[in-house]
Design an enzyme around this catalytic site. Structure first.
Site, PDB file in Angstrom:
ATOM      1  N   ARG A  61      44.496  68.374  47.090  1.00  0.00           N
ATOM      2  CA  ARG A  61      44.355  68.541  45.637  1.00  0.00           C
ATOM      3  C   ARG A  61      45.349  69.554  45.093  1.00  0.00           C
ATOM      4  O   ARG A  61      45.614  70.580  45.726  1.00  0.00           O
ATOM      5  CB  ARG A  61      42.934  69.009  45.322  1.00  0.00           C
ATOM      6  CG  ARG A  61      41.956  67.857  45.206  1.00  0.00           C
ATOM      7  CD  ARG A  61      40.529  68.307  45.196  1.00  0.00           C
ATOM      8  NE  ARG A  61      40.263  69.458  44.353  1.00  0.00           N
ATOM      9  CZ  ARG A  61      39.090  70.055  44.291  1.00  0.00           C
ATOM     10  NH1 ARG A  61      38.064  69.619  45.008  1.00  0.00           N
ATOM     11  NH2 ARG A  61      38.917  71.100  43.512  1.00  0.00           N
TER      12      ARG A  61
ATOM     13  N   ARG B  69      42.390  72.015  52.891  1.00  0.00           N
ATOM     14  CA  ARG B  69      41.505  70.864  52.648  1.00  0.00           C
ATOM     15  C   ARG B  69      42.292  69.594  52.312  1.00  0.00           C
ATOM     16  O   ARG B  69      43.240  69.605  51.558  1.00  0.00           O
ATOM     17  CB  ARG B  69      40.561  71.190  51.487  1.00  0.00           C
ATOM     18  CG  ARG B  69      39.788  69.972  50.983  1.00  0.00           C
ATOM     19  CD  ARG B  69      38.586  70.347  50.155  1.00  0.00           C
ATOM     20  NE  ARG B  69      38.918  71.009  48.923  1.00  0.00           N
ATOM     21  CZ  ARG B  69      37.998  71.456  48.064  1.00  0.00           C
ATOM     22  NH1 ARG B  69      36.696  71.339  48.356  1.00  0.00           N
ATOM     23  NH2 ARG B  69      38.360  72.055  46.952  1.00  0.00           N
TER      24      ARG B  69
ATOM     25  N   ARG C  43      26.728  74.439  37.144  1.00  0.00           N
ATOM     26  CA  ARG C  43      27.557  75.611  37.436  1.00  0.00           C
ATOM     27  C   ARG C  43      27.370  76.698  36.394  1.00  0.00           C
ATOM     28  O   ARG C  43      28.020  77.743  36.490  1.00  0.00           O
ATOM     29  CB  ARG C  43      29.030  75.199  37.438  1.00  0.00           C
ATOM     30  CG  ARG C  43      29.581  74.872  38.834  1.00  0.00           C
ATOM     31  CD  ARG C  43      30.930  74.185  38.666  1.00  0.00           C
ATOM     32  NE  ARG C  43      31.864  74.494  39.695  1.00  0.00           N
ATOM     33  CZ  ARG C  43      32.315  73.593  40.585  1.00  0.00           C
ATOM     34  NH1 ARG C  43      31.880  72.363  40.591  1.00  0.00           N
ATOM     35  NH2 ARG C  43      33.210  73.938  41.457  1.00  0.00           N
TER      36      ARG C  43
ATOM     37  N   ARG D  31      39.007  80.373  40.251  1.00  0.00           N
ATOM     38  CA  ARG D  31      37.768  79.600  40.433  1.00  0.00           C
ATOM     39  C   ARG D  31      36.649  80.471  40.998  1.00  0.00           C
ATOM     40  O   ARG D  31      35.474  80.318  40.638  1.00  0.00           O
ATOM     41  CB  ARG D  31      38.038  78.385  41.335  1.00  0.00           C
ATOM     42  CG  ARG D  31      38.726  77.251  40.565  1.00  0.00           C
ATOM     43  CD  ARG D  31      39.630  76.408  41.431  1.00  0.00           C
ATOM     44  NE  ARG D  31      38.972  75.600  42.420  1.00  0.00           N
ATOM     45  CZ  ARG D  31      39.600  75.108  43.510  1.00  0.00           C
ATOM     46  NH1 ARG D  31      40.879  75.364  43.712  1.00  0.00           N
ATOM     47  NH2 ARG D  31      38.950  74.366  44.369  1.00  0.00           N
TER      48      ARG D  31
ATOM     49  N   LYS E 290      30.028  72.217  50.171  1.00  0.00           N
ATOM     50  CA  LYS E 290      29.086  71.398  49.387  1.00  0.00           C
ATOM     51  C   LYS E 290      29.393  69.902  49.549  1.00  0.00           C
ATOM     52  O   LYS E 290      28.501  69.100  49.782  1.00  0.00           O
ATOM     53  CB  LYS E 290      29.159  71.767  47.883  1.00  0.00           C
ATOM     54  CG  LYS E 290      28.886  73.233  47.593  1.00  0.00           C
ATOM     55  CD  LYS E 290      28.946  73.549  46.107  1.00  0.00           C
ATOM     56  CE  LYS E 290      30.318  73.342  45.465  1.00  0.00           C
ATOM     57  NZ  LYS E 290      31.371  74.265  45.968  1.00  0.00           N
TER      58      LYS E 290
END
Ligand code: ADP
Ligand code: ADP
Ligand code: ZN
Length: 214
Positions: free
Chosen positions: A160, A126, A87, A171, A13
């Site tokens: 992160r 990431r 969400r 998640r 996204k």
């Protein structure tokens, strides 16, 4: 043009938002980024946000909606690209009302489909630029964490704290329980399209553009 990108953590996204934002002069509204800013304020709300994010759980609707409300009332230039919002069904209905109030509407909701197995590797590898938000992956070649950001030249590429396998599994459960019902919600409104998020970043981008320009 106002667009929502929907998909589990790691679907792409953020990566696609940044490309679409440049192409269509949209403002990217990433609630993840806004919440990461809010947690550093040291307020009571900041502490609540921190606790939820650290646990991999959603932040409450009222906090997230008030952040978005504040941003939407500002200038939108060509429109907004919502990344990671809404969400929950509560957030989706609040967004409908906010857009109605400002005489705007949603043009498209794009679901980026990726299976769970591929998300682990995406999330654990990431990196992002702490200055401009550009997204990277450790398998990008050439990639070196000490490199400069290709977009803004900053030398602060960060990982992160919540990008680990155990946080991802929580998640993902949050996504399936609370966010996946939005697929039906937007399908019923006739504005949902889906793309295969397993393809190369450039191809996913082309497929999204095809949908938007159809
Ligand atoms: P990812 O890119 O991995 O999907 P985000 O940066 O969008 O993650 O979000 C990080 C965390 O911020 C989420 O795990 C959740 O705790 C919180 N968050 C972000 N957006 C929302 C939202 N719309 N509603 C509730 N919580 C959110
Ligand atoms: P999200 O915002 O949905 O959580 P990101 O855009 O941050 O996802 O992407 C998660 C990771 O996967 C990043 O490291 C990014 O470079 C990588 N990635 C994004 N799209 C693709 C793709 N189509 N193919 C391979 N890797 C991708
Ligand atoms: Zn940068």
């Amino acid at each position: 043009m106002n667009i929502i990108l929907l998909g589990p953590p790691g679907a792409g996204k953020g990566t696609q938002s940044r490309r679409l934002m440049d192409r269509y002069n949209l403002r990217q509204l990433s609630t993840g980024d806004m919440l990461r800013d809010a947690r550093s304020f040291g307020t009571e709300v900041g502490e609540l946000v921190s606790a939820s994010m650290d646990a991999g759980e959603f932040v409450t609707d009222d906090i997230v909606i008030s952040l978005i409300e504040h941003e939407i009332s500002g200038s939108s230039k060509g429109g907004f690209i919502f990344d990671g919002f809404p969400r929950t069904l509560g957030q989706a209905s609040a967004l409908d009302n906010l857009l109605k109030r400002t005489k705007n509407c949603l043009d498209a909701v794009i679901e980026i489909q990726v299976n769970d197995g591929d998300l682990v590797q995406r999330i654990t590898g990431r990196y992002s630029c702490s200055k401009c938000g550009e997204v990277y992956h450790e398998t990008d070649s050439p990639f070196d964490q000490s490199d400069k950001c290709k977009k803004c030249d900053s030398s602060n590429l960060i990982k992160r704290a919540d990008d680990n396998a155990s946080s991802l599994s929580i998640r993902l459960m949050e996504y399936y329980k609370k966010t996946s019902p939005l697929i039906g919600y937007y399908y019923a409104k006739g504005i949902l399209s889906s793309v295969n998020g397993l393809l190369d970043i450039d191809i996913v981008e082309k497929n999204i553009i095809k949908i938007l320009e159809n």
